[in-house]
Design a protein around this motif. Structure first.
Motif, short mmCIF file in Angstrom:
data_model
loop_
_atom_site.label_atom_id
_atom_site.label_comp_id
_atom_site.label_asym_id
_atom_site.label_seq_id
_atom_site.Cartn_x
_atom_site.Cartn_y
_atom_site.Cartn_z
N PHE A 9 0.86 -1.18 0.00
CA PHE A 9 0.00 0.00 0.00
C PHE A 9 0.90 1.23 0.00
O PHE A 9 1.80 1.36 0.83
CB PHE A 9 -0.90 0.02 1.23
CG PHE A 9 -2.13 -0.83 1.11
CD1 PHE A 9 -3.40 -0.27 1.20
CD2 PHE A 9 -2.03 -2.20 0.91
CE1 PHE A 9 -4.55 -1.06 1.08
CE2 PHE A 9 -3.16 -3.00 0.80
CZ PHE A 9 -4.42 -2.43 0.88
N GLU A 10 0.66 2.13 -0.97
CA GLU A 10 1.50 3.31 -1.12
C GLU A 10 0.64 4.56 -1.21
O GLU A 10 -0.55 4.50 -1.51
CB GLU A 10 2.35 3.19 -2.38
CG GLU A 10 3.37 2.07 -2.38
CD GLU A 10 4.60 2.38 -1.53
OE1 GLU A 10 4.61 3.42 -0.82
OE2 GLU A 10 5.55 1.59 -1.58
N THR A 36 9.34 1.88 6.69
CA THR A 36 10.44 1.27 7.42
C THR A 36 9.96 0.80 8.79
O THR A 36 8.89 1.19 9.24
CB THR A 36 11.58 2.29 7.60
OG1 THR A 36 11.04 3.49 8.19
CG2 THR A 36 12.19 2.67 6.25
N GLY A 37 10.79 -0.03 9.45
CA GLY A 37 10.51 -0.41 10.82
C GLY A 37 9.77 -1.70 11.02
O GLY A 37 9.23 -1.94 12.11
N GLY A 38 9.75 -2.58 10.02
CA GLY A 38 9.01 -3.82 10.14
C GLY A 38 9.75 -4.93 10.87
O GLY A 38 9.22 -6.03 11.02
N THR A 39 10.98 -4.65 11.31
CA THR A 39 11.78 -5.60 12.09
C THR A 39 12.42 -4.84 13.24
O THR A 39 12.39 -3.60 13.28
CB THR A 39 12.90 -6.24 11.24
OG1 THR A 39 13.82 -5.19 10.85
CG2 THR A 39 12.34 -6.91 10.00
N ASP A 91 2.63 -1.90 4.53
CA ASP A 91 2.43 -0.46 4.56
C ASP A 91 3.73 0.19 4.09
O ASP A 91 4.67 0.32 4.85
CB ASP A 91 2.07 -0.06 5.99
CG ASP A 91 1.90 1.44 6.18
OD1 ASP A 91 2.13 2.20 5.22
OD2 ASP A 91 1.55 1.85 7.31
N ARG A 92 3.80 0.52 2.82
CA ARG A 92 4.95 1.02 2.08
C ARG A 92 5.88 -0.12 1.65
O ARG A 92 5.83 -1.22 2.18
CB ARG A 92 5.74 2.10 2.84
CG ARG A 92 4.96 3.37 3.08
CD ARG A 92 5.88 4.57 3.26
NE ARG A 92 5.14 5.79 3.55
CZ ARG A 92 4.52 6.52 2.63
NH1 ARG A 92 4.56 6.16 1.37
NH2 ARG A 92 3.87 7.61 2.97
N THR A 97 10.76 4.42 -1.68
CA THR A 97 12.11 4.96 -1.93
C THR A 97 12.18 5.65 -3.28
O THR A 97 12.76 6.73 -3.41
CB THR A 97 13.15 3.83 -1.84
OG1 THR A 97 13.39 3.52 -0.47
CG2 THR A 97 14.47 4.23 -2.49
N LEU A 98 11.59 5.03 -4.30
CA LEU A 98 11.61 5.66 -5.62
C LEU A 98 10.87 7.00 -5.58
O LEU A 98 11.30 7.97 -6.22
CB LEU A 98 10.99 4.74 -6.66
CG LEU A 98 11.65 3.36 -6.82
CD1 LEU A 98 11.00 2.62 -8.00
CD2 LEU A 98 13.15 3.46 -7.00
#
Length: 202
Positions: A9-10, A36-39, A91-92, A97-98
């Protein structure tokens, strides 16, 4: 398309994608994650990326930190879930990044694709759900937030980001679907569900 899918989802800041990603993942019993932050490692990298006290981060450094988060995320969360037969809703994804470092920070988009293709081991989302939200709605939502480093980057930056998302969606209609975020949360969720169902039958 059959089998487990990697669905991203963007959208722009404040578009509602986090809410909609969570709703869709729950509806289909998918693994819900985020970039970011999925780990645990990614959470530490995310703190650096979003820290409002940092004012001098080079765009290339920003892009490489995001790619490092992504490499860990796909290795630890996304690929194992897909291998286990689970659909993943993120979620992203790499496309942020692009949009953000490429179109927003004006780094070379083709170079970013190459870097991130290596970081992901060639695993890109099967489907991108782009939530395209009217500018006035986003502005209203952002006015009530304590802004992080990206959210506070300014209107020109965010205009380039959203133009980047729209450009990528138009260029790759087999992978992207665009949903207009107009109406209630439930109405947008139904539009997303219907659009994904239609895409799945292609």
């Amino acid at each position: 398309m059959t089998g487990p899918r990697y669905i991203a989802f963007e959208g722009a800041e404040g578009c509602g994608k986090s809410t909609q990603a969570a709703r869709y993942a729950s509806a289909i019993d998918a693994v819900l994650t985020r970039e970011t932050g999925g780990t645990d490692i990614g959470a530490r990298l995310r703190e650096i990326l979003h820290d409002t006290s940092i004012h001098d981060m080079a765009p290339r450094a920003e892009a490489l930190i995001a790619a490092a988060d992504r490499a860990q995320h796909l290795d630890q969360v996304v690929r194992p879930a897909l291998d286990a037969g689970r659909t993943v809703v993120s979620d992203r994804s790499v496309y942020s990044t692009l949009a953000y470092q490429g179109y927003g920070r004006r780094l070379d988009v083709d170079q970013l694709r190459q870097i991130n293709d290596w970081a992901t081991g060639g695993l890109w989302p099967d489907l991108v759900v782009f939530i395209d939200t009217p500018d006035d709605v986003i502005a209203e939502r952002m006015s009530t937030r304590n802004l992080d480093r990206f959210e506070a980057a300014g209107d020109d930056f965010h205009d380039r980001v959203i133009d980047g998302f729209r450009t990528m969606a138009a260029a790759d209609p087999d992978r992207w679907i665009s949903v207009q975020a107009v109406g209630s949360i439930a109405q947008v969720a139904q539009s997303i569900y219907d659009s994904i169902a239609e895409w799945s039958e292609r």
